[in-house]
Design an enzyme around this catalytic site. Structure first.
Site, PDB file in Angstrom:
ATOM      1  N   ARG A   9      11.031  70.068 108.458  1.00 17.96           N
ATOM      2  CA  ARG A   9      12.019  70.372 109.488  1.00 17.96           C
ATOM      3  C   ARG A   9      12.015  69.253 110.519  1.00 17.96           C
ATOM      4  NH1 ARG A   9      13.495  75.078 108.036  1.00 17.96           N
ATOM      5  NH2 ARG A   9      15.070  75.062 109.645  1.00 17.96           N
TER       6      ARG A   9
ATOM      7  N   THR B  59      19.719  66.243 109.468  1.00 13.04           N
ATOM      8  CA  THR B  59      18.441  66.941 109.448  1.00 13.04           C
ATOM      9  C   THR B  59      17.753  66.503 108.162  1.00 13.04           C
ATOM     10  OG1 THR B  59      19.471  68.824 108.338  1.00 13.04           O
ATOM     11  CG2 THR B  59      19.236  68.970 110.724  1.00 13.04           C
TER      12      THR B  59
ATOM     13  N   LYS C 298      17.258  70.133 104.765  1.00 12.01           N
ATOM     14  CA  LYS C 298      18.237  70.903 103.987  1.00 12.01           C
ATOM     15  C   LYS C 298      18.280  70.327 102.561  1.00 12.01           C
ATOM     16  CE  LYS C 298      20.323  72.295 108.305  1.00 12.01           C
ATOM     17  NZ  LYS C 298      21.461  72.215 109.244  1.00 12.01           N
TER      18      LYS C 298
ATOM     19  N   TYR D 123      -1.000  61.543 119.722  1.00 16.64           N
ATOM     20  CA  TYR D 123       0.117  61.275 120.640  1.00 16.64           C
ATOM     21  C   TYR D 123       0.550  59.828 120.476  1.00 16.64           C
ATOM     22  CZ  TYR D 123       2.137  64.583 123.823  1.00 16.64           C
ATOM     23  OH  TYR D 123       2.927  65.568 124.352  1.00 16.64           O
TER      24      TYR D 123
ATOM     25  N   GLU E 207       3.794  58.223 122.144  1.00 14.40           N
ATOM     26  CA  GLU E 207       5.072  57.940 122.813  1.00 14.40           C
ATOM     27  C   GLU E 207       5.452  56.477 122.661  1.00 14.40           C
ATOM     28  OE1 GLU E 207       4.734  59.319 126.833  1.00 14.40           O
ATOM     29  OE2 GLU E 207       5.111  61.398 126.258  1.00 14.40           O
TER      30      GLU E 207
ATOM     31  N   ASP F  35      27.853  63.781 110.719  1.00  7.80           N
ATOM     32  CA  ASP F  35      26.694  64.683 110.713  1.00  7.80           C
ATOM     33  C   ASP F  35      26.548  65.220 109.295  1.00  7.80           C
ATOM     34  OD1 ASP F  35      24.949  66.804 110.834  1.00  7.80           O
ATOM     35  OD2 ASP F  35      25.753  67.641 112.696  1.00  7.80           O
TER      36      ASP F  35
HETATM   37  C1  LIG Z   1      21.616  72.347 110.608  1.00  5.19           C
HETATM   38  C2  LIG Z   1      22.620  71.532 111.302  1.00  5.19           C
HETATM   39  C3  LIG Z   1      22.378  70.986 112.574  1.00  5.19           C
HETATM   40  C4  LIG Z   1      21.208  71.358 113.457  1.00  5.19           C
HETATM   41  O1  LIG Z   1      19.987  71.321 112.925  1.00  5.19           O
HETATM   42  P1  LIG Z   1      18.740  72.118 113.574  1.00  5.19           P
HETATM   43  O2  LIG Z   1      17.611  71.399 112.955  1.00  5.19           O
HETATM   44  O3  LIG Z   1      18.907  73.532 113.144  1.00  5.19           O
HETATM   45  O4  LIG Z   1      18.805  71.958 115.041  1.00  5.19           O
HETATM   46  C5  LIG Z   1      23.336  70.147 113.108  1.00  5.19           C
HETATM   47  N1  LIG Z   1      24.471  69.874 112.455  1.00  5.19           N
HETATM   48  C6  LIG Z   1      24.744  70.400 111.254  1.00  5.19           C
HETATM   49  C7  LIG Z   1      26.029  70.066 110.578  1.00  5.19           C
HETATM   50  C8  LIG Z   1      23.841  71.264 110.639  1.00  5.19           C
HETATM   51  O5  LIG Z   1      24.134  71.797 109.452  1.00  5.19           O
END
Ligand SMILES: *Cc1c(COP(=O)(O)O)cnc(C)c1O
Length: 422
Positions: free
Chosen positions: A232, A223, A226, A51, A53, A197
């Site tokens: 993740r 994220t 991807k 932990y 925080e 994003d």
């Molecule tokens: C995948 C994605 C998210 C969210 O990601 P999670 O990890 O699934 O919550 C947000 N914005 C975009 C553009 C994404 O492709």
């Protein structure tokens, strides 16, 4: 996984089957990938036990001598790789990370301007079923019917009319590049924050295969699982001026203890992403998507916007006389995994839309190249002409399985000889 096998044989078997499935199928879901064994090692490590925080050097728990170093390493690597002033690697995933950005920069009821979900935007860009579309006022832009592309003049007109407090550029199903410079200029003109994003395209940005949103965006969210090919998780990159507001919102505003095993795995993935091999990987993802698109076009498929310049392809199947869901299910039985997807201006309902979405990050991680993409298109074409012919789909699945064996995926350990069933 010997301990798992003896403690919980039922679960062990399910994971092993999933591993075989990942080995023996062509995974074309654009948001998925294969992480390296090193990333898997870090995420399955004893960091699960801690932990912590707070932030490095400012924790609410003792015993952080190594955790602090790990988190600092992840942050330093993130900043260096993307050229950012500040990095927060604690968000549990992309959706909570976007929520943190909004909570840090907006008041309840302020307007969020994002790409409409049916045009390729993400739920968390202010769509109705997401709380981001309930706590804040959604304002939407989309693609034009003629081009399937975002029209920046239209984006500017909407921004001037609606005066959003934040403009979000990013998507989950947009096969073209984002003009981050133009988005940044519009945000400045209307006095809005600009959030880029880059969840889908972070790996392409690192590889120089997509223009970077820095320095046009003061906040960048991605994220890590991807195209970036990490665990993740998610991270927020921002200017020094916004650092305190972002950090305070992630913790203690929204979260408790960070997932240290994920932080460590992010650090590993960022180290991998800083190599020349990763740069070549990112470039190949795009070349593969373009080769796949070209072959699909030659076979009469209708691609939204007419092609792709990133890792992703959106097919409108209307002219093929098969609906998206039926197509995706048939392809899965043929060993080709993708997802059904809405296409812009889709006359059908979101739960049974007209299209499917494909991406090349996973197959590129297996070392497949343009030649293999043409073969994949041929199998897809064959399967989609025989969606009700179980024998034909099974035959294709067999060919796909044999083909996949020649391209070992990173991180998969299942014994070659052991598995024939999927
Ligand atoms: C995948 C994605 C998210 C969210 O990601 P999670 O990890 O699934 O919550 C947000 N914005 C975009 C553009 C994404 O492709």
């Amino acid at each position: 996984m010997q301990a798992l096998q003896s403690t919980d044989p039922e679960l062990f078997e399910l994971i092993r089957r999933e591993e075989r499935y990942q080995r023996d199928s062509l995974r074309l879901i654009p948001s998925e990938n294969y992480v390296s064994q090193a990333v898997l090692d870090a995420s399955g490590s004893v960091l699960q036990n801690k932990y912590s925080e707070g932030y490095a050097g400012r924790r609410y728990y003792e015993g952080q001598r190594y955790i602090d170093k790990i988190e600092a390493l992840a942050c330093e690597r993130a900043k260096a790789l993307f050229g950012a002033e500040h990095a927060n690697v604690q968000p549990y995933s992309g959706s909570p990370a976007n929520l943190a950005v909004y909570c840090a920069l907006l008041q309840p009821g302020d307007a969020i301007m994002g790409m409409a979900l049916p045009h390729g935007g993400h739920l968390t860009h202010g769509w109705d079923v997401s709380m981001t579309g309930r706590f804040w006022r959604p304002v939407r832009y989309g693609v034009t019917r003629e081009t399937g592309r975002i029209d920046m003049d239209e984006v500017r007109a909407i921004a001037l009319r609606e005066r959003p407090k934040i403009i979000v550029a990013g998507a989950t199903a947009y096969p073209r590049q984002f003009d981050f410079a133009a988005f940044g200029a519009i945000a400045r003109e209307v006095g809005a924050h600009f959030l880029a994003d880059i969840s889908h395209i972070a790996g392409l940005v690192v590889a120089g295969a997509h223009p970077s949103p820095l320095p046009h965006a003061a906040v960048v969210m991605t994220t890590t699982h991807k195209t970036l090919r990490g665990p993740r998780g998610a991270m927020i990159l921002c200017t020094e001026a916004l650092a305190e507001a972002i950090d305070k919102t992630v913790f203690p505003g929204l979260q408790g203890g960070p997932h240290n095993q994920t932080t460590a795995a992010i650090a590993v993935a960022l180290r991998e992403a800083a190599t020349p091999e990763f740069r070549a990987y990112g470039q190949q993802i795009v070349r593969n998507a373009q080769a796949l698109a070209e072959e699909l076009l030659a076979r009469g498929f209708d691609l939204v916007s007419g092609g792709t310049d990133n890792h992703l392809i959106l097919i409108d199947l209307t002219n093929k006389g098969v609906i998206g869901k039926k197509a995706a299910k048939a392809l899965d039985r043929a060993g080709i995994v993708c997802n059904y997807n809405t296409v812009p201006f889709d006359p059908r309902k979101p739960f049974s839309p007209s299209g499917i979405r494909l991406g090349t990050p996973s197959v590129t991680s297996r070392g497949m190249r343009e030649t293999e993409m043409r073969q994949i298109a041929a199998w897809m074409d064959a399967a989609l002409h025989q969606v009700d012919d179980e024998e034909a789909l099974k035959r294709i699945a067999g060919e796909v399985r044999a083909f996949c064996r020649a391209f070992p995926a990173p991180g998969l350990t299942v014994a070659e000889a052991a598995a024939t069933v999927v």
